[in-house]
Every structure is written in C-alpha cells, then in structure tokens.
Design a protein around this motif. Structure first.
Motif, PDB file in Angstrom:
ATOM      1  N   THR A  30      42.654  37.407  39.362  1.00  0.00           N
ATOM      2  CA  THR A  30      41.522  38.151  38.805  1.00  0.00           C
ATOM      3  C   THR A  30      40.206  37.497  39.194  1.00  0.00           C
ATOM      4  N   THR A  31      40.151  36.189  39.245  1.00  0.00           N
ATOM      5  CA  THR A  31      38.932  35.483  39.657  1.00  0.00           C
ATOM      6  C   THR A  31      38.559  35.866  41.089  1.00  0.00           C
ATOM      7  N   PHE A  32      39.550  35.944  41.969  1.00  0.00           N
ATOM      8  CA  PHE A  32      39.323  36.374  43.345  1.00  0.00           C
ATOM      9  C   PHE A  32      38.762  37.801  43.359  1.00  0.00           C
ATOM     10  N   VAL A  33      39.380  38.689  42.563  1.00  0.00           N
ATOM     11  CA  VAL A  33      38.933  40.088  42.487  1.00  0.00           C
ATOM     12  C   VAL A  33      37.500  40.160  41.955  1.00  0.00           C
ATOM     13  N   GLN A  34      37.139  39.310  41.018  1.00  0.00           N
ATOM     14  CA  GLN A  34      35.775  39.291  40.494  1.00  0.00           C
ATOM     15  C   GLN A  34      34.767  39.050  41.613  1.00  0.00           C
ATOM     16  N   GLY A  35      35.123  38.195  42.545  1.00  0.00           N
ATOM     17  CA  GLY A  35      34.254  37.954  43.694  1.00  0.00           C
ATOM     18  C   GLY A  35      34.130  39.175  44.581  1.00  0.00           C
ATOM     19  N   VAL A  36      35.247  39.859  44.807  1.00  0.00           N
ATOM     20  CA  VAL A  36      35.227  41.082  45.617  1.00  0.00           C
ATOM     21  C   VAL A  36      34.324  42.124  44.960  1.00  0.00           C
ATOM     22  N   ILE A  37      34.504  42.317  43.673  1.00  0.00           N
ATOM     23  CA  ILE A  37      33.724  43.321  42.942  1.00  0.00           C
ATOM     24  C   ILE A  37      32.238  42.967  42.953  1.00  0.00           C
ATOM     25  N   LYS A  38      31.932  41.705  42.786  1.00  0.00           N
ATOM     26  CA  LYS A  38      30.537  41.260  42.823  1.00  0.00           C
ATOM     27  C   LYS A  38      29.903  41.561  44.178  1.00  0.00           C
ATOM     28  N   ALA A  39      30.657  41.333  45.251  1.00  0.00           N
ATOM     29  CA  ALA A  39      30.143  41.577  46.602  1.00  0.00           C
ATOM     30  C   ALA A  39      29.780  43.040  46.822  1.00  0.00           C
ATOM     31  N   PHE A  40      30.433  43.947  46.111  1.00  0.00           N
ATOM     32  CA  PHE A  40      30.134  45.369  46.236  1.00  0.00           C
ATOM     33  C   PHE A  40      29.002  45.804  45.299  1.00  0.00           C
ATOM     34  N   GLY A  41      28.376  44.839  44.628  1.00  0.00           N
ATOM     35  CA  GLY A  41      27.217  45.149  43.806  1.00  0.00           C
ATOM     36  C   GLY A  41      27.529  45.618  42.401  1.00  0.00           C
ATOM     37  N   ILE A  42      28.757  45.454  41.962  1.00  0.00           N
ATOM     38  CA  ILE A  42      29.135  45.855  40.609  1.00  0.00           C
ATOM     39  C   ILE A  42      28.622  44.803  39.634  1.00  0.00           C
ATOM     40  N   LYS A  43      27.858  45.237  38.667  1.00  0.00           N
ATOM     41  CA  LYS A  43      27.299  44.315  37.674  1.00  0.00           C
ATOM     42  C   LYS A  43      28.282  44.170  36.515  1.00  0.00           C
ATOM     43  N   GLY A  44      28.232  43.051  35.849  1.00  0.00           N
ATOM     44  CA  GLY A  44      29.096  42.823  34.700  1.00  0.00           C
ATOM     45  C   GLY A  44      30.315  42.001  35.082  1.00  0.00           C
ATOM     46  N   PHE A  45      31.131  41.745  34.089  1.00  0.00           N
ATOM     47  CA  PHE A  45      32.301  40.886  34.255  1.00  0.00           C
ATOM     48  C   PHE A  45      33.551  41.737  34.439  1.00  0.00           C
ATOM     49  N   ALA A  46      34.240  41.542  35.533  1.00  0.00           N
ATOM     50  CA  ALA A  46      35.470  42.288  35.800  1.00  0.00           C
ATOM     51  C   ALA A  46      36.637  41.635  35.074  1.00  0.00           C
ATOM     52  N   ARG A  47      37.329  42.396  34.291  1.00  0.00           N
ATOM     53  CA  ARG A  47      38.490  41.894  33.559  1.00  0.00           C
ATOM     54  C   ARG A  47      39.766  42.451  34.182  1.00  0.00           C
ATOM     55  N   SER A  48      40.828  41.712  33.992  1.00  0.00           N
ATOM     56  CA  SER A  48      42.115  42.180  34.490  1.00  0.00           C
ATOM     57  C   SER A  48      42.540  43.409  33.693  1.00  0.00           C
ATOM     58  N   PRO A  49      42.988  44.449  34.371  1.00  0.00           N
ATOM     59  CA  PRO A  49      43.412  45.657  33.667  1.00  0.00           C
ATOM     60  C   PRO A  49      44.880  45.609  33.250  1.00  0.00           C
ATOM     61  N   SER A  50      45.333  44.475  32.742  1.00  0.00           N
ATOM     62  CA  SER A  50      46.762  44.329  32.454  1.00  0.00           C
ATOM     63  C   SER A  50      47.253  45.262  31.356  1.00  0.00           C
ATOM     64  N   PHE A  51      46.384  45.692  30.457  1.00  0.00           N
ATOM     65  CA  PHE A  51      46.820  46.619  29.413  1.00  0.00           C
ATOM     66  C   PHE A  51      46.492  48.067  29.747  1.00  0.00           C
ATOM     67  N   ILE A  52      45.423  48.289  30.493  1.00  0.00           N
ATOM     68  CA  ILE A  52      45.049  49.661  30.828  1.00  0.00           C
ATOM     69  C   ILE A  52      45.506  50.069  32.230  1.00  0.00           C
ATOM     70  N   LEU A  53      46.045  49.147  32.972  1.00  0.00           N
ATOM     71  CA  LEU A  53      46.618  49.310  34.311  1.00  0.00           C
ATOM     72  C   LEU A  53      45.609  49.437  35.444  1.00  0.00           C
ATOM     73  N   VAL A  54      44.486  50.161  35.254  1.00  0.00           N
ATOM     74  CA  VAL A  54      43.549  50.379  36.353  1.00  0.00           C
ATOM     75  C   VAL A  54      42.108  50.304  35.854  1.00  0.00           C
ATOM     76  N   ASN A  55      41.283  49.548  36.564  1.00  0.00           N
ATOM     77  CA  ASN A  55      39.831  49.617  36.407  1.00  0.00           C
ATOM     78  C   ASN A  55      39.299  50.319  37.649  1.00  0.00           C
ATOM     79  N   GLU A  56      38.379  51.238  37.443  1.00  0.00           N
ATOM     80  CA  GLU A  56      37.819  52.007  38.545  1.00  0.00           C
ATOM     81  C   GLU A  56      36.327  51.719  38.641  1.00  0.00           C
ATOM     82  N   TYR A  57      35.865  51.394  39.850  1.00  0.00           N
ATOM     83  CA  TYR A  57      34.468  51.085  40.085  1.00  0.00           C
ATOM     84  C   TYR A  57      33.926  52.021  41.158  1.00  0.00           C
ATOM     85  N   ASN A  58      32.798  52.639  40.898  1.00  0.00           N
ATOM     86  CA  ASN A  58      32.137  53.475  41.892  1.00  0.00           C
ATOM     87  C   ASN A  58      31.222  52.598  42.728  1.00  0.00           C
TER      88      ASN A  58
END
Length: 155
Positions: free
Chosen positions: A56-84
C-alpha cells in the motif's frame, strides 16, 4: 554528503533481474512515484508481499504521482478504490486479501482490469488466469527493517 542517485525507470529494463532496496516507508513511496511515470492506459500492476511489507505504501506513491490529493488507504474491506486521473483515465486500487481465489471472478473484476485504465492489484497471487500484455509484477519482501522490491515487466 553524497547525493542519492535517482533511478532512471523510463527504461523498462532498469528493473530486469534487479532488487531495489528501500529502508524507509518514504523511500518505498518515492519508488512508487518514480514507477508511476512509466504507467499508461491498460497497464495492470500485480503487487505481492506479506502483510505489512509495503504494498500500500508503494501504491500511495503511484497515486501521489498522478496528482491525487489525500491519503490512499488499502481497500481491503471495500475491495476497490477508484481515482479519476483525468477525463480519459482512471486508476483502480484493488485489494484481494479477503477474497478466496474462486470468488474473485464473481465480483466483476474484469471491468476494472480490462477497462483500458490502470489497475494496481494487491494480493494478486489470488488472481488466476489473468492475461494482459501490459502488466507488471512487483514483489515486496520485508527483511530486517528493509524492503527488497523486485519490479518486472511481464513479457
């Protein structure tokens, strides 16, 4: 003090048969940011490693690089997080930890991984029979306070 050399990951072969070592979560996140620069529409990133290894820490870096603001959490209970990312691209962060391999294809996962967007899949070893020419394997091993990360382009 010697300045750290930044990886040139624009060359896909940078990761071929190499292990990248990170010693802090910040280093792991920074590697994710660098890796994001080579991702494109249709890519699937398969992430595997034990609990707490840094997926998840690695994914947080990927998401940050795409300009997504905020803290990315693991979707282990909801299965999927979707970012535009923009009007033509979405990023899907999936976590298959709580699913049995036999159940994964029953949740409509193909709509995420074959959508011509970017899919980052934690615990992807539970996903069988997924074929795509635009995919990456990332294995993260946590060992004695460091992470050993292997990134390979599937060929």
């Amino acid at each position: 003090m010697e300045k750290k050399k930044r990886l040139n990951i624009l060359d896909i072969d940078t990761f071929s048969k190499k292990n990248i070592i990170t010693t802090t979560p910040k280093d792991t996140k920074n590697l994710g940011e660098q890796f994001a620069s080579i991702l494109k529409n249709g890519d699937i990133v398969f992430l595997n490693g034990s609990l707490g290894s840094g997926k998840t820490t690695f994914v947080q870096g990927v998401i940050k690089a795409f300009g997504i603001k905020g803290f990315a959490r693991s979707p282990s209970f909801i299965l999927v997080n979707e970012y535009n990312i923009n009007c033509n691209l979405k990023l899907f962060h999936l976590d298959l930890y709580r699913l049995e391999p036999t159940d994964i294809w029953n949740i409509g996962i193909e709509e995420y991984i074959y959508s011509n967007n970017i899919a980052l899949i934690e615990w992807s070893n539970r996903l069988t029979e997924c074929k795509n020419d635009n995919s990456w394997d990332i294995k993260i091993e946590y060992f004695k306070s460091k992470r050993i990360i292997k990134i390979e382009k599937k060929r």
